[in-house]
Design a protein around this motif. Structure first.
Motif, PDB file in Angstrom:
ATOM      1  N   LYS A 110       0.851  -1.183   0.000  1.00  0.00           N
ATOM      2  CA  LYS A 110       0.000   0.000   0.000  1.00  0.00           C
ATOM      3  C   LYS A 110       0.888   1.234   0.000  1.00  0.00           C
ATOM      4  O   LYS A 110       1.727   1.426   0.884  1.00  0.00           O
ATOM      5  N   HIS A 159      -0.416   7.263  -0.736  1.00  0.00           N
ATOM      6  CA  HIS A 159      -1.656   7.896  -1.189  1.00  0.00           C
ATOM      7  C   HIS A 159      -2.819   6.898  -1.299  1.00  0.00           C
ATOM      8  O   HIS A 159      -3.904   7.265  -1.726  1.00  0.00           O
ATOM      9  N   GLY A 160      -2.593   5.630  -0.937  1.00  0.00           N
ATOM     10  CA  GLY A 160      -3.672   4.656  -0.874  1.00  0.00           C
ATOM     11  C   GLY A 160      -3.710   3.615  -1.981  1.00  0.00           C
ATOM     12  O   GLY A 160      -4.361   2.592  -1.841  1.00  0.00           O
ATOM     13  N   CYS A 166      -2.422   0.527  -4.374  1.00  0.00           N
ATOM     14  CA  CYS A 166      -1.696  -0.692  -4.029  1.00  0.00           C
ATOM     15  C   CYS A 166      -0.924  -1.214  -5.231  1.00  0.00           C
ATOM     16  O   CYS A 166      -1.325  -1.020  -6.380  1.00  0.00           O
TER      17      CYS A 166
END
Length: 85
Positions: free
Chosen positions: A38, A41-42, A44
């Motif tokens: 991850k 900034h989120g 993956c």
């Protein structure tokens, strides 16, 4: 922009041109480990590591690097015209 999961290399602290990621999942596949990473900034990423030098666990922070020669540019996807569904 794209790259293959095996292009991601884990680097020690102090390395340059890296991005930190948190390990969300580790899957042992014999001589290869697969990671779900991850990014800050989120988003993956998936990474593979053959014959890992050390065991990494879920929740650990890793520093990732991708060599410029391993990056490729994908052509843009055309947007559908307003008359197309």
């Amino acid at each position: 922009v794209g790259f293959r999961p095996e292009s991601i290399r884990f680097r020690p602290d102090g390395s340059t041109n890296v991005i930190e990621a948190e390990i969300e999942q580790v899957t042992y596949l014999g001589e290869t480990e697969q990671y779900r990473l991850k990014l800050p900034h989120g988003d993956c990423l998936k990474a593979f590591e053959q014959n890992p030098e050390s065991l990494r666990s879920v929740g650990a922070t890793v520093r990732c690097q991708i060599a410029p020669g391993d990056v490729f540019v994908l052509p843009p996807t055309p947007s559908p015209s307003p008359s197309q569904p």
